[in-house]
Design a protein around this motif. Structure first.
Motif, mmCIF file in Angstrom:
data_model
loop_
_atom_site.group_PDB
_atom_site.id
_atom_site.type_symbol
_atom_site.label_atom_id
_atom_site.label_comp_id
_atom_site.label_asym_id
_atom_site.label_seq_id
_atom_site.Cartn_x
_atom_site.Cartn_y
_atom_site.Cartn_z
ATOM 1 N N LEU A 29 -6.155 -6.075 -10.966
ATOM 2 C CA LEU A 29 -4.939 -5.565 -10.471
ATOM 3 C C LEU A 29 -4.181 -4.757 -11.680
ATOM 4 O O LEU A 29 -3.946 -3.413 -11.734
ATOM 5 C CB LEU A 29 -3.845 -6.316 -9.883
ATOM 6 N N PHE A 30 -4.426 -5.473 -12.878
ATOM 7 C CA PHE A 30 -3.962 -4.936 -14.252
ATOM 8 C C PHE A 30 -4.864 -3.755 -14.498
ATOM 9 O O PHE A 30 -4.282 -2.486 -14.847
ATOM 10 C CB PHE A 30 -3.946 -6.072 -15.204
ATOM 11 N N GLN A 57 -1.005 -3.379 -1.682
ATOM 12 C CA GLN A 57 -1.074 -4.440 -0.654
ATOM 13 C C GLN A 57 -2.573 -4.502 0.096
ATOM 14 O O GLN A 57 -2.943 -5.616 0.627
ATOM 15 C CB GLN A 57 -0.012 -4.115 0.449
ATOM 16 N N GLU A 58 -3.060 -3.515 0.296
ATOM 17 C CA GLU A 58 -4.332 -3.488 1.011
ATOM 18 C C GLU A 58 -5.412 -3.778 0.117
ATOM 19 O O GLU A 58 -6.294 -4.798 0.669
ATOM 20 C CB GLU A 58 -4.625 -1.912 1.470
ATOM 21 N N LEU A 59 -5.516 -3.524 -1.182
ATOM 22 C CA LEU A 59 -6.404 -3.902 -1.974
ATOM 23 C C LEU A 59 -6.211 -5.299 -2.473
ATOM 24 O O LEU A 59 -7.363 -6.060 -2.701
ATOM 25 C CB LEU A 59 -6.535 -2.853 -3.199
ATOM 26 N N PHE A 60 -5.142 -5.847 -2.607
ATOM 27 C CA PHE A 60 -4.971 -7.266 -3.219
ATOM 28 C C PHE A 60 -4.078 -7.925 -2.644
ATOM 29 O O PHE A 60 -2.982 -8.374 -2.741
ATOM 30 C CB PHE A 60 -4.366 -6.868 -4.635
ATOM 31 N N PRO A 61 -4.355 -8.246 -1.374
ATOM 32 C CA PRO A 61 -3.610 -9.285 -0.279
ATOM 33 C C PRO A 61 -3.433 -10.304 -0.622
ATOM 34 O O PRO A 61 -2.261 -11.044 -0.499
ATOM 35 C CB PRO A 61 -4.435 -8.884 1.019
ATOM 36 N N ASN A 62 -4.134 -11.038 -1.730
ATOM 37 C CA ASN A 62 -3.819 -12.347 -2.218
ATOM 38 C C ASN A 62 -2.701 -12.652 -3.177
ATOM 39 O O ASN A 62 -2.311 -13.758 -3.552
ATOM 40 C CB ASN A 62 -5.170 -13.023 -2.647
ATOM 41 N N ILE A 63 -2.401 -11.564 -3.670
ATOM 42 C CA ILE A 63 -1.399 -11.441 -4.858
ATOM 43 C C ILE A 63 -0.096 -11.343 -4.389
ATOM 44 O O ILE A 63 0.247 -10.308 -3.628
ATOM 45 C CB ILE A 63 -1.984 -10.710 -6.039
ATOM 46 N N LYS A 64 1.078 -12.287 -4.569
ATOM 47 C CA LYS A 64 2.148 -12.391 -4.045
ATOM 48 C C LYS A 64 3.109 -11.265 -4.630
ATOM 49 O O LYS A 64 2.702 -10.687 -5.805
ATOM 50 C CB LYS A 64 2.792 -13.784 -4.434
ATOM 51 N N THR A 65 3.871 -10.675 -4.090
ATOM 52 C CA THR A 65 4.664 -9.554 -4.412
ATOM 53 C C THR A 65 5.610 -9.839 -5.852
ATOM 54 O O THR A 65 5.456 -8.938 -6.709
ATOM 55 C CB THR A 65 5.889 -9.320 -3.372
ATOM 56 N N ALA A 66 5.935 -10.903 -6.039
ATOM 57 C CA ALA A 66 6.371 -11.348 -7.455
ATOM 58 C C ALA A 66 5.590 -11.142 -8.437
ATOM 59 O O ALA A 66 6.028 -10.527 -9.583
ATOM 60 C CB ALA A 66 7.174 -12.600 -7.395
ATOM 61 N N LEU A 67 4.483 -11.662 -8.183
ATOM 62 C CA LEU A 67 3.086 -11.583 -9.228
ATOM 63 C C LEU A 67 2.755 -9.900 -9.541
ATOM 64 O O LEU A 67 2.700 -9.644 -10.645
ATOM 65 C CB LEU A 67 2.210 -12.543 -9.080
ATOM 66 N N VAL A 68 2.596 -9.256 -8.249
ATOM 67 C CA VAL A 68 2.271 -7.889 -8.197
ATOM 68 C C VAL A 68 3.201 -7.250 -9.410
ATOM 69 O O VAL A 68 2.861 -6.352 -10.370
ATOM 70 C CB VAL A 68 2.384 -7.234 -7.008
ATOM 71 N N GLN A 69 4.752 -7.324 -9.261
ATOM 72 C CA GLN A 69 5.508 -6.538 -9.867
ATOM 73 C C GLN A 69 5.419 -6.845 -11.468
ATOM 74 O O GLN A 69 5.462 -6.050 -12.404
ATOM 75 C CB GLN A 69 6.796 -7.174 -9.483
ATOM 76 N N SER A 70 5.195 -8.110 -11.647
ATOM 77 C CA SER A 70 5.026 -8.700 -13.132
ATOM 78 C C SER A 70 3.923 -8.156 -13.582
ATOM 79 O O SER A 70 3.819 -7.710 -14.905
ATOM 80 C CB SER A 70 4.952 -10.296 -13.002
ATOM 81 N N ILE A 71 2.950 -8.102 -12.856
ATOM 82 C CA ILE A 71 1.604 -7.208 -13.477
ATOM 83 C C ILE A 71 1.725 -5.874 -13.696
ATOM 84 O O ILE A 71 1.302 -5.419 -14.560
ATOM 85 C CB ILE A 71 0.440 -7.647 -12.525
ATOM 86 N N ARG A 72 2.286 -5.274 -12.783
ATOM 87 C CA ARG A 72 2.588 -3.745 -13.011
ATOM 88 C C ARG A 72 3.512 -3.563 -14.142
ATOM 89 O O ARG A 72 3.038 -2.817 -14.921
ATOM 90 C CB ARG A 72 3.209 -3.299 -11.578
ATOM 91 N N ASP A 73 4.256 -4.272 -14.253
ATOM 92 C CA ASP A 73 5.378 -4.109 -15.494
ATOM 93 C C ASP A 73 4.565 -4.342 -16.937
ATOM 94 O O ASP A 73 4.583 -3.504 -18.088
ATOM 95 C CB ASP A 73 6.641 -4.884 -15.530
#
Ligand SMILES: [Zn+2]
Length: 386
Positions: A29-30, A57-73
């Motif tokens: 994701l990173f 959301q489609e590509l990484f359904p297993n990563i929780k939203t909070a973590l998605v945000q953290s990885i994005r930042d």
């Protein structure tokens, strides 16, 4: 300046397979985000969120939203720091994962970490040396790392000192203290404080003797006993080190501590027998304890080269091996007489102040030269006609 410290703690109860999988997906994701950023030459968080939300959301359904945000930042910040001037940041499968407060919480000694399905909870065992920071500083963020060789997960917790630490300016050389370390006296300061080691020495000799006999025995039970003794010895030395460094760091007269660089102590200064007795880790621990206690108070620990500190006369500077006789120093050149460890600690302090003075005069000479060159050029410049 607000000071930051990192504390590393082992995680023993993590589901390794689950978290290895999570690290892998988080890295993908990173890389997805950095690829996007490099493609459209932007590290704007809002834009990134808008353009990628559904796709992620489609590509990484297993990563929780909070973590998605953290990885994005995290991904966008690392792109921002490069300003597209060098290669795109790419993470490997088992690279560490940064966890901000959305992904990790600490309550008391219990940590809660975001996972693939549910959050992982574990009681952390904080090493004694870090307890003070763990309990009183502010937790900022953490990194989850994986050590391949040992198949072990670690948590690196970053803490910030809530108090502004202002590095105290050194007003006079009186605030600088030289410390000589040895076996006979664990620490002797240039202003004549002795931290005696008679009790320590007795204990250590005892341990050493018992160890030797046990080693000769070599049986299973002897080995077990050996292990328990070495634990006891370590705890004892740790207490001693805590005690001395606390007293030194808290002394309001000292703002700067000068020590000899450890690496050379063992071979060059002390004899063979002492070397054997002297265990490296306890000297190293002393430095660690003193450093973190001093720094928390805005004080500094600095090092000098240990060459000749015990042979040199602190009065006339003459270096003569025979001037030192056990605990006495009697200068063959000027007749100066002093306790050998005090003579050494004065040298330690002086070596540092001399090196600083040399540095300052060099800087001064440089700036004078630059000034002179500047004025020379100015004076040579043709005066404008008019
Ligand atoms: Zn002398």
């Amino acid at each position: 300046m607000k000071e930051m410290k990192t504390i590393s703690v082992k995680l023993n109860k993590l589901d390794k397979e689950e978290y290895l999988q999570l690290l892998k997906e988080a890295s993908l994701l990173f890389n997805y985000y950095t690829t996007w950023a490099y493609k459209i030459k932007s590290y704007n968080k809002g834009q990134c969120h808008k353009e990628n939300y559904f796709k992620v959301q489609e590509l990484f359904p297993n990563i929780k939203t909070a973590l998605v945000q953290s990885i994005r930042d995290n991904a966008l910040e690392s792109v921002k720091s490069r300003k597209f001037k060098c290669k795109q940041p790419i993470k490997k499968e088992t690279s560490g994962l940064r966890l901000d407060k959305r992904a990790i919480t600490i309550r008391g000694n219990q940590v809660t970490i975001i996972g693939k399905s549910k959050r992982h909870k574990e009681i952390l065992h904080i090493p004694e040396i870090h307890k003070e920071i763990f309990e009183s500083w502010n937790f900022k963020m953490a990194t989850l790392t994986y050590q391949k060789k040992k198949n072990q997960f670690w948590l690196n917790l970053v803490f910030q000192n809530p108090e502004e630490v202002v590095e105290k300016p050194i007003k006079s050389s009186q605030e600088i203290v030289g410390i000589d370390r040895g076996l006979y006296h664990l620490a002797v300061t240039s202003d004549r404080q002795f931290f005696s080691a008679s009790e320590t020495r007795k204990q250590r000799r005892k341990y050493l003797h018992v160890k030797k006999t046990l080693q000769q025995k070599g049986t299973q039970s002897a080995k077990r006993k050996l292990k328990s003794i070495s634990g006891k010895e370590k705890r004892f030395m740790k207490d001693v080190n805590h005690c001395i460094t606390k007293s030194l760091a808290n002394n309001p007269q000292y703002n700067m501590f000068v020590l000899e660089k450890l690496t050379n102590i063992r071979n060059k200064r002390k004899g063979k027998k002492l070397n054997k007795l002297l265990s490296n880790w306890s000297f190293y621990q002393f430095e660690q304890f003193l450093t973190y206690k001093a720094e928390a108070l805005g004080k500094q620990v600095v090092y000098i080269d240990p060459h000749y500190t015990s042979q040199k006369c602190s009065n006339c500077g003459d270096t003569n091996k025979t001037s030192r006789n056990k605990s006495q120093y009697k200068c063959k050149s000027c007749g100066y007489f002093e306790h050998a460890d005090i003579n050494a600690s004065i040298n330690i302090k002086r070596d540092y102040t001399i090196s600083i003075a040399q540095l300052e005069s060099m800087e001064q000479a440089k700036s004078q030269l630059a000034e002179c060159e500047g004025s020379c050029i100015r004076s040579q410049a043709p005066t404008p006609l008019g």
